[in-house]
Design a protein around this motif. Structure first.
Motif, PDB file in Angstrom:
ATOM      1  N   PHE A 274      35.170  38.074  33.415  1.00 49.88           N
ATOM      2  CA  PHE A 274      35.314  39.214  34.322  1.00 49.88           C
ATOM      3  C   PHE A 274      34.728  38.904  35.695  1.00 49.88           C
ATOM      4  CE2 PHE A 274      33.170  43.010  36.081  1.00 49.88           C
ATOM      5  CZ  PHE A 274      34.267  43.816  36.317  1.00 49.88           C
ATOM      6  N   ARG A 275      33.531  38.313  35.722  1.00 49.46           N
ATOM      7  CA  ARG A 275      32.891  38.013  37.005  1.00 49.46           C
ATOM      8  C   ARG A 275      33.575  36.850  37.712  1.00 49.46           C
ATOM      9  NH1 ARG A 275      29.952  41.539  39.637  1.00 49.46           N
ATOM     10  NH2 ARG A 275      28.138  40.245  40.129  1.00 49.46           N
ATOM     11  N   ILE A 276      34.131  35.901  36.966  1.00 49.03           N
ATOM     12  CA  ILE A 276      34.887  34.810  37.601  1.00 49.03           C
ATOM     13  C   ILE A 276      36.103  35.365  38.330  1.00 49.03           C
ATOM     14  CG2 ILE A 276      36.367  32.819  37.108  1.00 49.03           C
ATOM     15  CD1 ILE A 276      34.364  32.061  34.899  1.00 49.03           C
ATOM     16  N   ILE A 277      36.818  36.294  37.683  1.00 47.07           N
ATOM     17  CA  ILE A 277      38.033  36.853  38.279  1.00 47.07           C
ATOM     18  C   ILE A 277      37.712  37.764  39.448  1.00 47.07           C
ATOM     19  CG2 ILE A 277      39.968  38.426  37.833  1.00 47.07           C
ATOM     20  CD1 ILE A 277      40.043  37.291  34.983  1.00 47.07           C
ATOM     21  N   THR A 278      36.691  38.596  39.313  1.00 48.02           N
ATOM     22  CA  THR A 278      36.423  39.609  40.343  1.00 48.02           C
ATOM     23  C   THR A 278      35.504  39.134  41.462  1.00 48.02           C
ATOM     24  OG1 THR A 278      34.582  40.485  39.021  1.00 48.02           O
ATOM     25  CG2 THR A 278      36.753  41.497  38.706  1.00 48.02           C
ATOM     26  N   VAL A 279      34.702  38.091  41.200  1.00 47.85           N
ATOM     27  CA  VAL A 279      33.712  37.666  42.199  1.00 47.85           C
ATOM     28  C   VAL A 279      33.948  36.246  42.687  1.00 47.85           C
ATOM     29  CG1 VAL A 279      31.257  37.240  42.614  1.00 47.85           C
ATOM     30  CG2 VAL A 279      31.962  39.249  41.319  1.00 47.85           C
ATOM     31  N   TRP A 280      33.958  35.297  41.769  1.00 50.66           N
ATOM     32  CA  TRP A 280      33.887  33.904  42.195  1.00 50.66           C
ATOM     33  C   TRP A 280      35.217  33.356  42.699  1.00 50.66           C
ATOM     34  CZ3 TRP A 280      29.213  33.180  43.194  1.00 50.66           C
ATOM     35  CH2 TRP A 280      28.203  33.729  42.394  1.00 50.66           C
ATOM     36  N   LEU A 281      36.346  33.718  42.070  1.00 46.11           N
ATOM     37  CA  LEU A 281      37.632  33.228  42.572  1.00 46.11           C
ATOM     38  C   LEU A 281      37.962  33.780  43.964  1.00 46.11           C
ATOM     39  CD1 LEU A 281      39.936  33.186  39.393  1.00 46.11           C
ATOM     40  CD2 LEU A 281      38.876  31.256  40.594  1.00 46.11           C
TER      41      LEU A 281
END
Length: 299
Positions: A274-281
């Motif tokens: 979830f955090r990879i999709i919403t924050v890091w990418l």
């Protein structure tokens, strides 16, 4: 920095669970992840609609949408959403709004977004009362100190306002401007609909992202219970001043999903994805967009 240090300590202590969570990412179903990415893109549209609803003047649509995308990157440079607020404040002043009215519009947006998030959580808890064991979200004995801290902060703020005359006058002037802006906005149905519709759509779309990621990784938690877990976690960490909620959001989401009935390893994998999709990418393209908007003097 203290919340980040605490999260680092917890990550080291529970490194086995984190390692198992990363291992679960390989089993994700891509159609659900693509749905999560699409819902993430719609969150920027919802934020732009809410920002437009907070001002009477029509803002340039494309630049407004690009500003919301860039604000996400700026949000990771300053704590408690100050980065996004600074970007949007600058954008509105460049568009010709006086600083006082821009600040009032910013405050109205933040208030509407907070009310929308809490109202959505309350509605879901009423509809699904067994969705979350709220007592497990806070350590035992933490409610008393938390309430005491909030009360002490309120008392200190009241004393400072009472003693500092110039500050009291400035706050009074700001409140008059903000109330005047709010009355004007709510006298126009289209603006009021954009403000409150966007403020409800934004957290709903964020919850939908978590639900899609949970489905992708096979989290054995009902759809609505995952949405409740997300809203409860984000409301709980709203007062923790980490840049972009890094660390605090992850910890609260894992605890909330486990409290909703999910296994710890799978819940960890869901939160990581979830955090990879919403924050890091989006972080690097958002930072590049932010730099381009500054060079073009859009902000």
């Amino acid at each position: 920095m203290l919340p980040l240090a605490l999260v680092a300590v917890l990550a080291v202590r529970h490194r086995a669970v984190l390692a198992e969570g990363f291992g679960h990412l390989a089993t994700a179903r891509w159609p659900w992840l693509l749905a999560a990415a699409g819902a993430t893109c719609l969150t920027w549209v919802a934020a732009a609609v809410t920002r437009q609803g907070a001002v009477v003047e029509r803002l340039p649509r494309c630049r407004l949408l690009a500003t919301q995308f860039a604000a996400g990157a700026a949000n990771h440079m300053l704590p408690s959403g100050l980065g996004a607020s600074a970007v949007n404040l600058r954008f509105m002043t460049v568009c010709g709004l006086p600083l006082a009215r821009s600040s009032a519009a910013l405050a109205l947006y933040l208030l509407a977004e907070s009310v929308g998030r809490v109202a959505l959580l309350a509605a879901l808890l009423i509809a699904f009362p067994g969705a979350l064991r709220l007592g497990s979200l806070l350590p035992e004995g933490a409610i008393g100190p938390l309430l005491l801290t909030i009360g002490a902060a309120a008392v200190v703020a009241a004393v400072v306002l009472a003693c500092v005359r110039r500050l009291r006058a400035a706050v009074g002037s700001f409140l008059r401007t903000a109330l005047g802006e709010a009355r004007t906005i709510h006298s126009r149905p289209s603006r009021a609909l954009a403000l409150w519709g966007g403020s409800l759509a934004f957290p709903a779309l964020q919850a939908a992202v978590l639900v899609a990621v949970g489905r992708a990784l096979g989290l054995p938690v009902p759809l609505w219970h995952m949405a409740v877990a997300y809203l409860a976690a984000t409301v709980a960490v709203a007062l923790i001043p980490t840049p972009g909620g890094i660390g605090s959001v992850e910890t609260a989401l894992i605890v909330a999903l486990v409290a909703a009935g999910g296994p710890a390893a799978v819940a960890t994998a869901v939160v990581l994805a979830f955090r990879i999709i919403t924050v890091w990418l989006p972080l690097l393209p958002g930072a590049l967009t932010l730099g381009a908007l500054v060079r073009l003097k859009v902000i």
